[in-house]
Design an enzyme around this catalytic site. Structure first.
Site, PDB file in Angstrom:
ATOM      1  N   HIS A 127     -22.101  -4.255  -8.275  1.00 49.80           N
ATOM      2  CA  HIS A 127     -21.760  -5.549  -7.643  1.00 49.80           C
ATOM      3  C   HIS A 127     -20.268  -5.658  -7.297  1.00 49.80           C
ATOM      4  O   HIS A 127     -19.864  -6.588  -6.590  1.00 49.80           O
ATOM      5  CB  HIS A 127     -22.129  -6.716  -8.564  1.00 49.80           C
ATOM      6  CG  HIS A 127     -23.602  -6.854  -8.820  1.00 49.80           C
ATOM      7  ND1 HIS A 127     -24.519  -6.973  -7.791  1.00 49.80           N
ATOM      8  CD2 HIS A 127     -24.326  -6.873  -9.977  1.00 49.80           C
ATOM      9  CE1 HIS A 127     -25.733  -7.064  -8.317  1.00 49.80           C
ATOM     10  NE2 HIS A 127     -25.652  -7.000  -9.626  1.00 49.80           N
ATOM     11  N   ASP A 164     -31.668  -0.656  -9.517  1.00 48.77           N
ATOM     12  CA  ASP A 164     -31.445  -1.845 -10.331  1.00 48.77           C
ATOM     13  C   ASP A 164     -32.189  -2.993  -9.638  1.00 48.77           C
ATOM     14  O   ASP A 164     -32.345  -2.984  -8.414  1.00 48.77           O
ATOM     15  CB  ASP A 164     -29.943  -2.153 -10.379  1.00 48.77           C
ATOM     16  CG  ASP A 164     -29.604  -3.296 -11.322  1.00 48.77           C
ATOM     17  OD1 ASP A 164     -29.230  -3.018 -12.471  1.00 48.77           O
ATOM     18  OD2 ASP A 164     -29.726  -4.467 -10.899  1.00 48.77           O
ATOM     19  N   HIS A 166     -31.288  -5.864  -9.040  1.00 50.32           N
ATOM     20  CA  HIS A 166     -30.408  -6.664  -8.186  1.00 50.32           C
ATOM     21  C   HIS A 166     -29.828  -5.801  -7.080  1.00 50.32           C
ATOM     22  O   HIS A 166     -29.543  -4.622  -7.298  1.00 50.32           O
ATOM     23  CB  HIS A 166     -29.276  -7.268  -9.034  1.00 50.32           C
ATOM     24  CG  HIS A 166     -29.777  -8.092 -10.171  1.00 50.32           C
ATOM     25  ND1 HIS A 166     -29.825  -7.620 -11.463  1.00 50.32           N
ATOM     26  CD2 HIS A 166     -30.295  -9.341 -10.191  1.00 50.32           C
ATOM     27  CE1 HIS A 166     -30.341  -8.558 -12.251  1.00 50.32           C
ATOM     28  NE2 HIS A 166     -30.646  -9.609 -11.501  1.00 50.32           N
ATOM     29  N   ASP A 253     -33.606  -3.298 -15.387  1.00 49.20           N
ATOM     30  CA  ASP A 253     -33.909  -4.732 -15.411  1.00 49.20           C
ATOM     31  C   ASP A 253     -35.053  -5.154 -14.482  1.00 49.20           C
ATOM     32  O   ASP A 253     -35.358  -6.344 -14.391  1.00 49.20           O
ATOM     33  CB  ASP A 253     -32.643  -5.561 -15.123  1.00 49.20           C
ATOM     34  CG  ASP A 253     -31.804  -5.028 -13.983  1.00 49.20           C
ATOM     35  OD1 ASP A 253     -32.235  -4.080 -13.318  1.00 49.20           O
ATOM     36  OD2 ASP A 253     -30.709  -5.578 -13.751  1.00 49.20           O
TER      37      ASP A 253
HETATM   38 ZN   LIG Z   1     -29.261  -5.748 -12.320  1.00 50.73          ZN
END
Ligand SMILES: [Zn+2]
Length: 317
Positions: A127, A164, A166, A253
């Site tokens: 991120h 991931d 996200h 996740d």
């Molecule tokens: Zn994540």
């Protein structure tokens, strides 16, 4: 004999995020425990961290941002840029160790000492933007590894697979104009999940158009959709791109038991996805693959997921 590397270091536990933060040092302890209990440690080339040369971090990040993070640590600040990014006095040093350990691991692969590796690092990276910390991330570990491969080792085409749950906004933005790095991400749909990017129409821009590929997954979806997207989108894209080196942002996740998302991936499907990526790297990257930990917060599931992940890397050798 071919080998798998395992980067881990107790100093990655020094980055503390407070009492209730999901991105906690216990994550790495759970991962280590799973790999140890699975009897895999004797088969692995264990790698310890050394701090990165700042020049490599500057290959991706603005120097003023790096200095700002250092100053925040020195001043004893507890959060950086966003309340999500909890920090302590050791965060700056730990982030340098994460990058340094990863670059050492990549070097071992390029020197032929190991074939592939898993880097169990904190803080995570995907991120992090050029000048902004986000989503528990400070330095974009995988983006720095890609630049290191290109600038130090002359690798022309780097493939990044990000699974991931996200979207890796930082990684996408860093390479969206760049046709030498292909970024593929499968993640929870941005309408339902942090960070709100990674829609299907985001495909790169300028000379990088067509070198970013996003597959958003809706809450409640899981194994079936991952199978479909990996088979029909990811693999053909990498067959066309032919990465000389494969980097993987691995987040655990997306697992059904991880409450950080609404996506429901099973343990078996996690293994299936990784096997497909490893096969792809075998075909195009001479098996050269380094996976780098991003998220994954279910402490009960991390040991098994990490053990399976490493077993797949070992079986590829
Ligand atoms: Zn994540």
């Amino acid at each position: 004999m071919r080998k798998t590397g395992f980067l881990h270091d107790d100093r990655y536990l020094l980055h503390e995020t407070g009492d209730y933060h999901p991105e906690c040092p216990e994550r790495l302890k759970a991962i280590y425990k799973g790999i140890e209990a699975g009897g895999l440690l004797p088969m692995l080339t264990q790698i310890k961290a050394s701090p990165a040369d700042q020049g490599w971090i500057e290959a991706v990040h603005d120097i003023r941002y790096i200095m700002r993070l250092e100053e925040a640590c020195l001043y004893g600040m507890k959060e950086f840029d966003y309340p999500d990014n909890q920090m302590c006095g050791e965060t700056f040093e730990t982030a340098f160790l994460a990058v340094g350990g990863i670059l050492d691991t990549v070097k071992l692969v390029m020197e032929g000492e190991i074939d592939n590796a898993f880097c169990s690092v904190r803080p995570p990276g995907h991120h992090a933007e050029v000048s902004k910390a986000m989503g528990f991330c400070y330095f974009n570990n995988i983006a720095i590894a890609a630049r290191y491969l290109q600038q130090k080792w002359g690798i022309k085409r780097v493939g990044i697979v990000d699974f991931d749950v996200h979207h890796g906004n930082g990684t996408q933005h860093i390479f969206e104009n760049d046709p030498s790095v292909f970024y593929y991400s499968i993640h929870e749909h941005p309408s339902f999940a942090f960070p709100g990017t990674g829609r299907e129409f985001e495909k790169g821009s300028g000379p990088g158009e067509g070198f970013t590929l996003n597959n958003p997954i809706l809450p409640g979806q899981g194994d079936e959709e991952y199978h479909l997207f990996i088979e029909e989108n990811m693999l053909p894209a990498f067959d066309a791109f032919k990465p000389e080196f494969t980097l993987v942002s691995v987040g655990f996740d997306a697992h059904a038991d991880d409450d950080m998302s609404g996506v429901s991936l099973s343990t078996e499907a996690y293994s299936w996805v990784m096997k497909k990526i490893v096969e792809m790297a075998g075909k195009h990257s001479q098996g050269r693959l380094v996976s780098i930990l991003e998220g994954g917060y279910c402490l009960a599931r991390l040991p098994e997921l990490a053990k399976n992940h490493v077993e797949i890397l070992l079986n590829a050798c």
